[in-house]
Structure formats: structure tokens, C-alpha cells
Design a protein around this motif. Structure first.
Motif, PDB file in Angstrom:
ATOM      1  N   PRO A 108      -8.147 -13.526  -6.512  1.00 56.18           N
ATOM      2  CA  PRO A 108      -6.999 -12.937  -5.807  1.00 56.18           C
ATOM      3  C   PRO A 108      -6.823 -13.569  -4.419  1.00 56.18           C
ATOM      4  CG  PRO A 108      -8.900 -11.508  -5.571  1.00 56.18           C
ATOM      5  CD  PRO A 108      -9.386 -12.767  -6.246  1.00 56.18           C
ATOM      6  N   PRO A 109      -6.162 -14.709  -4.308  1.00 52.03           N
ATOM      7  CA  PRO A 109      -6.046 -15.367  -2.999  1.00 52.03           C
ATOM      8  C   PRO A 109      -5.278 -14.511  -2.005  1.00 52.03           C
ATOM      9  CG  PRO A 109      -4.559 -16.374  -4.587  1.00 52.03           C
ATOM     10  CD  PRO A 109      -5.413 -15.410  -5.352  1.00 52.03           C
ATOM     11  N   ARG A 110      -5.885 -14.250  -0.878  1.00 52.30           N
ATOM     12  CA  ARG A 110      -5.235 -13.433   0.149  1.00 52.30           C
ATOM     13  C   ARG A 110      -3.954 -14.123   0.639  1.00 52.30           C
ATOM     14  NH1 ARG A 110      -5.958  -8.067   0.454  1.00 52.30           N
ATOM     15  NH2 ARG A 110      -8.134  -7.454   0.776  1.00 52.30           N
ATOM     16  N   GLY A 111      -2.906 -13.313   0.772  1.00 55.67           N
ATOM     17  CA  GLY A 111      -1.645 -13.844   1.286  1.00 55.67           C
ATOM     18  C   GLY A 111      -0.825 -14.608   0.269  1.00 55.67           C
ATOM     19  N   ALA A 112      -1.139 -14.498  -1.017  1.00 51.25           N
ATOM     20  CA  ALA A 112      -0.364 -15.199  -2.045  1.00 51.25           C
ATOM     21  C   ALA A 112       1.089 -14.735  -2.010  1.00 51.25           C
ATOM     22  CB  ALA A 112      -0.962 -14.944  -3.429  1.00 51.25           C
ATOM     23  N   ARG A 113       2.010 -15.681  -2.076  1.00 51.31           N
ATOM     24  CA  ARG A 113       3.435 -15.370  -2.062  1.00 51.31           C
ATOM     25  C   ARG A 113       4.120 -16.169  -3.159  1.00 51.31           C
ATOM     26  NH1 ARG A 113       1.767 -11.890   0.428  1.00 51.31           N
ATOM     27  NH2 ARG A 113       2.190 -11.222   2.565  1.00 51.31           N
ATOM     28  N   PHE A 114       5.060 -15.532  -3.844  1.00 52.23           N
ATOM     29  CA  PHE A 114       5.839 -16.200  -4.890  1.00 52.23           C
ATOM     30  C   PHE A 114       7.208 -16.552  -4.310  1.00 52.23           C
ATOM     31  CE2 PHE A 114       3.480 -13.500  -8.271  1.00 52.23           C
ATOM     32  CZ  PHE A 114       2.343 -14.262  -8.080  1.00 52.23           C
ATOM     33  N   THR A 115       7.621 -17.797  -4.474  1.00 50.64           N
ATOM     34  CA  THR A 115       8.894 -18.264  -3.934  1.00 50.64           C
ATOM     35  C   THR A 115       9.775 -18.784  -5.061  1.00 50.64           C
ATOM     36  OG1 THR A 115       7.828 -18.887  -1.852  1.00 50.64           O
ATOM     37  CG2 THR A 115       9.981 -19.865  -2.317  1.00 50.64           C
ATOM     38  N   ALA A 116      11.028 -18.389  -5.046  1.00 48.39           N
ATOM     39  CA  ALA A 116      11.975 -18.807  -6.082  1.00 48.39           C
ATOM     40  C   ALA A 116      12.520 -20.194  -5.763  1.00 48.39           C
ATOM     41  CB  ALA A 116      13.121 -17.803  -6.183  1.00 48.39           C
ATOM     42  N   PRO A 117      12.385 -21.169  -6.666  1.00 48.06           N
ATOM     43  CA  PRO A 117      13.007 -22.482  -6.452  1.00 48.06           C
ATOM     44  C   PRO A 117      14.527 -22.334  -6.363  1.00 48.06           C
ATOM     45  CG  PRO A 117      11.404 -22.566  -8.245  1.00 48.06           C
ATOM     46  CD  PRO A 117      11.622 -21.115  -7.928  1.00 48.06           C
ATOM     47  N   PRO A 118      15.173 -23.034  -5.438  1.00 47.02           N
ATOM     48  CA  PRO A 118      16.630 -22.852  -5.254  1.00 47.02           C
ATOM     49  C   PRO A 118      17.440 -23.068  -6.520  1.00 47.02           C
ATOM     50  CG  PRO A 118      15.687 -24.111  -3.441  1.00 47.02           C
ATOM     51  CD  PRO A 118      14.599 -23.958  -4.448  1.00 47.02           C
ATOM     52  N   GLU A 119      17.066 -24.082  -7.339  1.00 40.45           N
ATOM     53  CA  GLU A 119      17.875 -24.364  -8.528  1.00 40.45           C
ATOM     54  C   GLU A 119      17.752 -23.255  -9.561  1.00 40.45           C
ATOM     55  OE1 GLU A 119      13.920 -26.575  -8.832  1.00 40.45           O
ATOM     56  OE2 GLU A 119      15.441 -26.135  -7.305  1.00 40.45           O
ATOM     57  N   LEU A 120      16.547 -22.672  -9.715  1.00 43.91           N
ATOM     58  CA  LEU A 120      16.385 -21.565 -10.653  1.00 43.91           C
ATOM     59  C   LEU A 120      17.122 -20.334 -10.163  1.00 43.91           C
ATOM     60  CD1 LEU A 120      14.154 -23.411 -11.878  1.00 43.91           C
ATOM     61  CD2 LEU A 120      12.804 -21.323 -12.247  1.00 43.91           C
ATOM     62  N   LEU A 121      16.995 -20.046  -8.870  1.00 45.57           N
ATOM     63  CA  LEU A 121      17.632 -18.857  -8.303  1.00 45.57           C
ATOM     64  C   LEU A 121      19.152 -18.954  -8.402  1.00 45.57           C
ATOM     65  CD1 LEU A 121      17.243 -16.172  -6.902  1.00 45.57           C
ATOM     66  CD2 LEU A 121      17.136 -17.366  -4.717  1.00 45.57           C
ATOM     67  N   ALA A 122      19.704 -20.131  -8.099  1.00 48.98           N
ATOM     68  CA  ALA A 122      21.166 -20.300  -8.168  1.00 48.98           C
ATOM     69  C   ALA A 122      21.665 -20.117  -9.598  1.00 48.98           C
ATOM     70  CB  ALA A 122      21.545 -21.682  -7.642  1.00 48.98           C
ATOM     71  N   ALA A 123      20.950 -20.682 -10.572  1.00 52.39           N
ATOM     72  CA  ALA A 123      21.366 -20.539 -11.967  1.00 52.39           C
ATOM     73  C   ALA A 123      21.296 -19.084 -12.416  1.00 52.39           C
ATOM     74  CB  ALA A 123      20.482 -21.411 -12.862  1.00 52.39           C
ATOM     75  N   VAL A 143      19.139 -11.957 -18.820  1.00 46.67           N
ATOM     76  CA  VAL A 143      20.065 -13.066 -18.570  1.00 46.67           C
ATOM     77  C   VAL A 143      19.495 -13.991 -17.490  1.00 46.67           C
ATOM     78  CG1 VAL A 143      22.335 -13.615 -17.601  1.00 46.67           C
ATOM     79  CG2 VAL A 143      22.125 -11.867 -19.372  1.00 46.67           C
ATOM     80  N   ALA A 144      18.899 -13.404 -16.455  1.00 42.83           N
ATOM     81  CA  ALA A 144      18.301 -14.221 -15.389  1.00 42.83           C
ATOM     82  C   ALA A 144      17.164 -15.064 -15.940  1.00 42.83           C
ATOM     83  CB  ALA A 144      17.807 -13.319 -14.268  1.00 42.83           C
ATOM     84  N   THR A 145      16.363 -14.502 -16.844  1.00 43.73           N
ATOM     85  CA  THR A 145      15.264 -15.254 -17.437  1.00 43.73           C
ATOM     86  C   THR A 145      15.781 -16.434 -18.254  1.00 43.73           C
ATOM     87  OG1 THR A 145      13.888 -13.262 -17.536  1.00 43.73           O
ATOM     88  CG2 THR A 145      13.262 -15.085 -18.969  1.00 43.73           C
ATOM     89  N   ALA A 146      16.814 -16.194 -19.057  1.00 44.42           N
ATOM     90  CA  ALA A 146      17.379 -17.272 -19.875  1.00 44.42           C
ATOM     91  C   ALA A 146      17.965 -18.374 -18.997  1.00 44.42           C
ATOM     92  CB  ALA A 146      18.443 -16.704 -20.810  1.00 44.42           C
ATOM     93  N   ALA A 147      18.668 -17.973 -17.932  1.00 48.43           N
ATOM     94  CA  ALA A 147      19.265 -18.972 -17.038  1.00 48.43           C
ATOM     95  C   ALA A 147      18.189 -19.778 -16.317  1.00 48.43           C
ATOM     96  CB  ALA A 147      20.176 -18.285 -16.027  1.00 48.43           C
ATOM     97  N   ALA A 148      17.132 -19.102 -15.870  1.00 46.91           N
ATOM     98  CA  ALA A 148      16.040 -19.808 -15.202  1.00 46.91           C
ATOM     99  C   ALA A 148      15.365 -20.788 -16.148  1.00 46.91           C
ATOM    100  CB  ALA A 148      15.025 -18.804 -14.656  1.00 46.91           C
ATOM    101  N   ALA A 149      15.241 -20.411 -17.427  1.00 40.64           N
ATOM    102  CA  ALA A 149      14.621 -21.306 -18.412  1.00 40.64           C
ATOM    103  C   ALA A 149      15.423 -22.584 -18.565  1.00 40.64           C
ATOM    104  CB  ALA A 149      14.500 -20.589 -19.756  1.00 40.64           C
ATOM    105  N   VAL A 150      16.746 -22.443 -18.669  1.00 41.46           N
ATOM    106  CA  VAL A 150      17.604 -23.621 -18.834  1.00 41.46           C
ATOM    107  C   VAL A 150      17.508 -24.534 -17.618  1.00 41.46           C
ATOM    108  CG1 VAL A 150      19.986 -24.378 -19.097  1.00 41.46           C
ATOM    109  CG2 VAL A 150      19.163 -22.418 -20.394  1.00 41.46           C
ATOM    110  N   ALA A 151      17.296 -23.938 -16.440  1.00 35.74           N
ATOM    111  CA  ALA A 151      17.209 -24.727 -15.207  1.00 35.74           C
ATOM    112  C   ALA A 151      15.848 -25.374 -15.002  1.00 35.74           C
ATOM    113  CB  ALA A 151      17.542 -23.835 -14.004  1.00 35.74           C
ATOM    114  N   ASP A 152      14.879 -25.051 -15.861  1.00 35.33           N
ATOM    115  CA  ASP A 152      13.529 -25.607 -15.723  1.00 35.33           C
ATOM    116  C   ASP A 152      13.294 -26.633 -16.827  1.00 35.33           C
ATOM    117  OD1 ASP A 152      10.884 -26.215 -15.448  1.00 35.33           O
ATOM    118  OD2 ASP A 152      10.130 -24.167 -15.652  1.00 35.33           O
ATOM    119  N   PRO A 153      13.384 -27.921 -16.519  1.00 35.56           N
ATOM    120  CA  PRO A 153      13.224 -28.942 -17.569  1.00 35.56           C
ATOM    121  C   PRO A 153      11.799 -29.035 -18.107  1.00 35.56           C
ATOM    122  CG  PRO A 153      13.350 -29.975 -15.410  1.00 35.56           C
ATOM    123  CD  PRO A 153      13.639 -28.517 -15.202  1.00 35.56           C
TER     124      PRO A 153
END
Length: 415
Positions: A108-123, A143-153
Motif C-alpha cells: 500500500p504505497p503511501r500517497g498513491a494517487r490515480f490520474t485520468a489520462p486526458p485522452e481517456l477522460l475526454a472520450a 458507457v464511460a468504460t466502453a469509451a475509455a477502452a476504445v481510447a486505449d490502444p
């Protein structure tokens, strides 16, 4: 048989690829040791042989008797554990992202943060904004999951490193794609500007669930709820995820399978029913008439009972303890306790479950009825990914029971 085997020898004995052997090692199913003479690592031959026997027994098991090995969550009559650590204590001490990392990696790394890649978030945002206004939270998340999948090659890369990278990107993308609950004074929406990925995920999710200012104590309770809900063994949605992963569906598709199973009223949507019940109790000034109406209509009382716990759900107990520290939660907490007391007087012997505790949180923080469903889905995404990772290390397509045919015996006349 030699005492030590090379990775290739172990793979041949197990009937898998070397990459799968590495997956067994990373999940603690096999132990390895550096070869002091040659290059690379060796494995204990007895361990490999035992794993091969377990795999053969599983493959030969009769239809309907599938047993799923997992090193993630253990549930006991009054508590549950993440990788051998008390889950309530872990979620109380670490932020949601850190609990997720523990489930994924054992660290459990202290201070771990998850950041959304701009291209996935925009899609994901474009896709969610195209939905009708009446769309529910799970509709938006699917729908957000499907769109993020398409944006992730790279979504079809099922290596552990790639899958965890996708998970660390997908979870904040799901939160960021949800419509904000309020607008800023200048008319722009919260969470649509730069820097929205700063800080813990619970704070970002808060702005999607309620228009109230983010009270640090209340956000901390939301973070606790996320950590407590990360995983709960083989719930219906988790089994759906493992079936998809068994067919080697990519992690976004596996998460979509979980979201599909989650939407039923007996699983993730149960919190919505408990929320509405608590609102009715508060409006009517007591639980007795509300409980009586549920029983008269032949409906179960929401938020009570759990098939895995004989007493109170430990997740509910942990949330109630923290909610008791919030002044704003006092009315909803009293309403929940009244529901439990009224049903106890009926001799029904049912205790509070996590859905009732989530309802206290959502009611007291000015969140809509479907907020508990959103919290559940976002939190459980981390657990689904952990189970998908485990399944990628197993024999492909093992989740294939045989149907028991009950139709007319052939041959029948052609219609």
C-alpha cells in the motif's frame, strides 16, 4: 524429478506459457529463487507439481462444481480480510487508492494517487454527455468504460503491468466522466477544469455526488466506504468479471461485465432502496409505519441481513462508528437504528448491512438515492481488476460449465 525447475520446465509441466508461470509467482501461488550458478530463477518442483494437480482436479470437476482459488479476500462469520489483513482496519488507516494497491500488489504505497489520462477522460466525457438526462449512474459508468477502452490502444495487453496501468487510469476516468453535482459561481462546472485530478479520489467523487461543500470529515467517511467496498470475494458481479477474464477479455470489458451484473436490485442497487426507506422514515417521524408498509407489500426491508454474516455486517459497523462523529448524520443514523430496532421487535433477527450504512451517508450528505450505487461501482472496480488479474493467470476458458438439458428429447418433427 529434480528439486528445482527452470521457468520453462515448470511451464511445460503445468501446460501453460512461461508468462503464466510468472503470474503464478507474482500472486504467491509459486515461489522462486535466483539460481546462484546459472542465469534466471528456479522453482520448487514439489510446489509446481502440487499446482499442476490442483489444476487437473479443477479441469475434471463435474459441471456446476467450479471452485475458484483466490488470494484476495477471505470472509469469516464476523469479519473479512484483504490478503490476510483485517479489511476494516486497513480501510480505516489507508486511503482508497492505497487499499486498491494493496489488493493488487500486496503493497500500500503511501500517497498513491490515480490520474485520468486526458485522452481517456475526454472520450469518456463525450460519451456520457450524449446519454439522455434520465440515465442512471451505472449507465454512465458502463458507457464511460466502453469509451475509455476504445481510447486505449493497449487495452489487449494482459500483462500485469499493463492491466494495472489501465486500472489506475480507468478508475479516475469513471469519476471524472460523471456529471458534476454543482456549478461554480462563475457558471463553470466543478471538476471540468485543470487540476481536477489533484488530491484523493474520494474528494473528486464527492463533487459528483453532492452540491454541498466538501467537509473533510464527511469526505473521510466517503473514503472509508470506498475502501471497505473494494472487494467482497465472489459476489455476482465479481464472478461475471472472472468469467469474462477467463475468456481473456481485456480489463475494460471485464469491468463492463461487472457493471452489468451490479445493476440488479439485489446487488449494487440495493443502496438506492435503503436510501429511499430512510427518507420515508425521516419524513414520517419513525420506522414502524415504513417497515410495516414493506412487510404488508411482501417486500424485504432494505439494508438488513447478509447471507455471509450472522450478525452485523462489519462494513456497516465501521461506517456507523465514523458517521456517529458527524453532527449532520445524527438524524439519518437514528432513523437507521430505529429500523433495526423495529424489525428486531418483530423477531426477524436481521442486522444492518453495508447498504443501510451507505444510505445513512448519502442521506446525511445531501446525495441522491443512486449515490450509493455510484460509490459501490467505483469502489468495486479495483476489486474487479484484482480478480481479472488472478483469472488471467489461470487456465483459459475454465469457467465453462455444461448445461443440463431439460427440453423435449430429440428427434422431434421439423416445425
Amino acid at each position: 524429478m529434480n528439486d528445482r525447475l527452470t521457468t520453462r520446465e515448470a511451464a511445460e509441466l503445468l501446460g501453460v506459457k512461461p508468462a503464466t508461470v510468472y503470474a503464478y509467482i507474482s500472486r504467491g501461488q509459486l515461489s522462486s529463487r535466483r539460481d546462484p550458478v546459472g542465469r534466471g530463477s528456479t522453482l520448487d518442483a514439489a510446489e509446481v507439481a502440487a499446482l499442476a494437480r490442483r489444476n487437473r482436479r479443477e479441469a475434471a470437476a463435474p459441471a456446476g462444481e467450479l471452485s475458484v482459488r483466490t488470494a484476495l479476500t477471505l470472509i469469516e462469520p464476523d469479519r473479512y480480510w484483504y490478503r490476510g489483513v483485517d479489511a476494516v482496519e486497513l480501510a480505516g488507516r489507508y486511503a482508497y487508492e492505497e487499499v486498491a494497491e494493496w489488493l493488487w500488489t500486496g503493497r500500500p504505497p503511501r500517497g498513491a494517487r490515480f490520474t485520468a489520462p486526458p485522452e481517456l477522460l475526454a472520450a469518456a466525457r463525450r460519451a456520457v454527455r450524449a446519454l439522455p438526462e434520465h440515465s442512471g449512474p451505472v449507465d454512465r459508468l458502463r458507457v464511460a468504460t466502453a469509451a475509455a477502452a476504445v481510447a486505449d490502444p493497449l487495452r489487449h495487453d494482459l500483462s500485469e503491468e499493463a492491466v494495472l496501468g489501465s486500472a489506475r487510469a480507468l478508475i479516475p476516468t469513471l469519476v471524472g466522466a460523471l456529471p458534476p453535482a454543482a456549478e461554480r459561481p462563475d457558471g463553470t462546472e466543478h471538476g471540468d477544469g485543470d487540476g481536477e485530478d489533484d488530491g484523493p479520489l474520494a474528494g473528486r467523487l464527492w463533487t459528483r455526488l453532492t452540491a454541498r461543500p466538501a467537509d473533510p470529515s464527511a469526505v473521510a467517511v466517503l473514503d472509508l466506504a470506498l475502501g471497505l467496498l473494494v472487494d467482497h470475494d465472489l459476489a455476482a458481479s465479481t464472478l461475471a468479471v472472472r468469467v469474462a477474464a477467463s475468456a481473456r477479455a481485456h480489463p475494460y470489458a471485464a469491468v463492463s461485465a461487472g457493471l452489468g451484473a451490479l445493476e440488479g436490485p439485489l446487488h449494487g442497487a440495493a443502496g438506492r432502496l435503503a436510501h429511499r426507506m430512510l427518507r420515508d422514515v425521516l419524513d414520517q417521524g419513525g420506522a414502524a409505519p415504513v417497515v410495516a408498509e414493506h412487510l404488508r407489500a411482501g417486500r424485504r426491508v432494505p439494508g438488513l441481513g447478509h447471507r455471509l454474516y450472522s450478525g452485523e455486517d462489519p462494513r456497516a459497523g465501521a461506517l456507523f462508528a465514523r458517521l456517529a462523529e458527524l453532527d449532520t448524520a445524527a438524524p439519518a443514523l437514528a432513523a437507521a437504528r430505529d429500523v433495526v430496532a423495529v424489525t428486531a421487535r418483530q423477531g426477524r433477527g436481521l442486522h444492518a448491512n453495508v447498504d443501510l450504512a451507505l444510505a445513512v451517508l448519502t442521506v446525511s450528505c445531501g446525495m441522491p438515492a443512486e449515490a450509493g450505487e455510484t460509490v459501490f461501482a467505483v469502489a468495486r472496480t479495483a476489486g474487479w481488476v484484482a480478480h481479472a488479474l488472478e483469472e488471467y493467470g489461470e487456465r483459459p476458458l475454465r469457467m465453462r460449465p455444461s448445461g443440463r438439458y431439460t427440453g423435449p428429447r430429440p428427434p422431434q418433427p421439423l416445425p
